[in-house]
Write a protein that holds these residues in place. Structure first.
Motif, mmCIF file in Angstrom:
data_model
loop_
_atom_site.group_PDB
_atom_site.id
_atom_site.type_symbol
_atom_site.label_atom_id
_atom_site.label_comp_id
_atom_site.label_asym_id
_atom_site.label_seq_id
_atom_site.Cartn_x
_atom_site.Cartn_y
_atom_site.Cartn_z
ATOM 1 N N MET A 69 0.714 -1.369 0.075
ATOM 2 C CA MET A 69 0.050 -0.135 0.088
ATOM 3 C C MET A 69 0.916 1.246 -0.128
ATOM 4 S SD MET A 69 -3.090 -0.986 2.776
ATOM 5 C CE MET A 69 -3.551 -2.771 2.904
ATOM 6 N N GLN A 70 1.769 1.205 0.775
ATOM 7 C CA GLN A 70 2.849 2.411 1.044
ATOM 8 C C GLN A 70 3.621 2.556 -0.334
ATOM 9 O OE1 GLN A 70 3.004 4.719 3.618
ATOM 10 N NE2 GLN A 70 4.353 5.622 1.985
ATOM 11 N N ARG A 71 4.210 1.612 -0.925
ATOM 12 C CA ARG A 71 4.752 1.578 -2.252
ATOM 13 C C ARG A 71 3.834 2.088 -3.427
ATOM 14 N NH1 ARG A 71 9.534 -1.750 -2.764
ATOM 15 N NH2 ARG A 71 10.016 -2.653 -1.056
ATOM 16 N N ILE A 72 2.708 1.584 -3.369
ATOM 17 C CA ILE A 72 1.722 2.090 -4.348
ATOM 18 C C ILE A 72 1.586 3.704 -4.122
ATOM 19 C CG2 ILE A 72 -0.752 2.093 -5.329
ATOM 20 C CD1 ILE A 72 -0.537 -1.061 -4.614
ATOM 21 N N LYS A 73 1.329 4.235 -2.972
ATOM 22 C CA LYS A 73 0.913 5.438 -2.783
ATOM 23 C C LYS A 73 2.318 6.204 -3.103
ATOM 24 C CE LYS A 73 0.026 8.690 1.022
ATOM 25 N NZ LYS A 73 -0.105 8.753 2.522
ATOM 26 N N ASN A 74 3.351 6.069 -2.781
ATOM 27 C CA ASN A 74 4.532 6.765 -3.094
ATOM 28 C C ASN A 74 5.184 6.568 -4.440
ATOM 29 O OD1 ASN A 74 6.253 4.397 -3.162
ATOM 30 N ND2 ASN A 74 6.692 4.518 -1.048
#
Length: 372
Positions: A69-74
């Motif tokens: 989720m964090q990777r997709i967000k950033n």
């Protein structure tokens, strides 16, 4: 001459920028959370190249769904397949959305219905009056065995949690006794103070060991175990998938406890307090749980959908070679996508529309636990 040279440089820079944007727009980076998923992702990537399908797939390894989720967000990843509860977290906490969802019937995104199952001989029994009754759950912190039924009880104001958001204590205070396999496991009870009555309808193995274990050694564990709990008169109600009863009655399950159970021996308890037959699950259920879906940034919904649509056309119905919805050869089921997926559906609405109102409402009951 200088002006001409300057124009040529400008045109060249615009070409480079346009080419870079085109390449970036055609590249989808998939975040995998297991070795098997990462391997299947790279296998898919190579098959995309061999078949000359427009677009390119790149694979990265995430440590967990939350990490993805964090990777997709950033922006270091573009997409990942996630379970419904993870989709909710991705939307609420990371502002993400879904591009496509799995369809197990080729028509819609419904995975299963969560139902409340009871013996027809149990007499007057209502989901709106369950205080001091006994309950059977497939497992602790599971969608079917915990999130949906406890969310229902919270949303109907039958139970309330304290300021510490202690759901196990609230559930223990509400039901007379229950079998919630895993309720006393250190993972779910690190301080060892979850109520003992959450395990009082559990029976363990044939040697009276492993009582309330979060595995099949507890004979009331899982979907069939919760049904068995009711069949053996140790619980008034079992919270299960709608398919559980059909998978275990009329000779489908050859274990001794199931041989004498027939469909007409059971009933569903409906949210409005009424009753229905097990075949009426479409109108009498606690929640509709959707299938898995692919999480993306909002601005990438269309781009990722179009890419996966091309991939689906090429590999969804493959009879030989790489198959998009097969996990054969990867050592575990449901790698990247569920093996039972028939097609990927485009999600035109938001992630909430994919999750559906009944399931979303159940998840909202747990927001005091702090998802983000």
């Amino acid at each position: 001459m200088k002006r001409t040279a300057g124009c040529l440089v400008l045109v060249f820079l615009q070409f480079v920028m346009t080419s870079a944007a085109t390449i970036n727009n055609s590249l989808v980076t998939w975040c995998a959370v297991s070795d098997a998923e990462e391997q299947k992702c790279w296998d898919l990537a190579s098959n995309i190249t061999v078949r000359n399908i427009r677009g390119k797939l790149q694979c990265v390894r995430g440590q967990s769904p939350t990490d993805c989720m964090q990777r997709i967000k950033n922006g270091t990843a573009d997409a990942a397949s996630m379970f419904p509860d993870e989709i909710y977290t991705a939307g609420i906490c990371y502002g993400l959305d879904v591009a496509v969802g799995e369809s197990l019937n080729g028509i819609d995104g419904i995975h299963y219905y969560v139902v409340a199952l009871a013996r027809r001989s149990s007499g007057d029994l209502s989901l709106l009056e369950m205080h001091e009754r006994s309950s059977c759950h497939p497992g602790m912190r599971t969608t079917v065995g915990w999130t949906v039924p406890i969310g229902f009880l919270v949303n109907t104001s039958q139970i309330s949690v304290d300021e510490q958001c202690n759901f196990p204590h609230a559930v223990g205070d509400f039901f007379g006794y229950s079998c919630v396999p895993g309720a006393k496991d250190p993972e779910h009870d690190p301080r060892g103070n979850n109520p003992r009555n959450l395990c009082e309808a559990c029976i363990g193995d044939e040697n009276d060991r492993h009582i309330c274990a979060s595995n099949p050694r507890e004979r009331h564990y899982g979907e069939a175990g919760a049904l068995r709990c009711v069949a053996e008169n140790l619980g008034d109600v079992a919270f299960v998938k709608h398919t559980t009863v059909f998978d275990n009655v009329n000779g489908k399950n050859q274990e001794s406890w199931a041989l004498d159970i027939e469909l007409e021996d059971l009933k569903l308890l409906c949210p409005d307090g009424s009753e229905a037959s097990p075949s009426e699950h479409e109108r009498c259920h606690l929640a509709v749980v959707p299938a898995n879906a692919v999480v993306v940034r909002l601005e990438d919904k269309c781009r990722v959908y179009k890419f996966l649509e091309r991939v689906q056309i090429a590999f969804a119905n493959a009879t030989q070679g790489f198959s998009l919805f097969s996990s054969a050869g990867y050592g575990q089921p449901d790698v990247m996508f569920s093996d039972s997926t028939q097609k990927l559906l485009r999600v035109m609405g938001t992630y909430q529309s994919w999750l559906g109102p009944s399931y979303t409402t159940m998840l909202q009951a747990f927001e005091c636990e702090g998802l983000c």
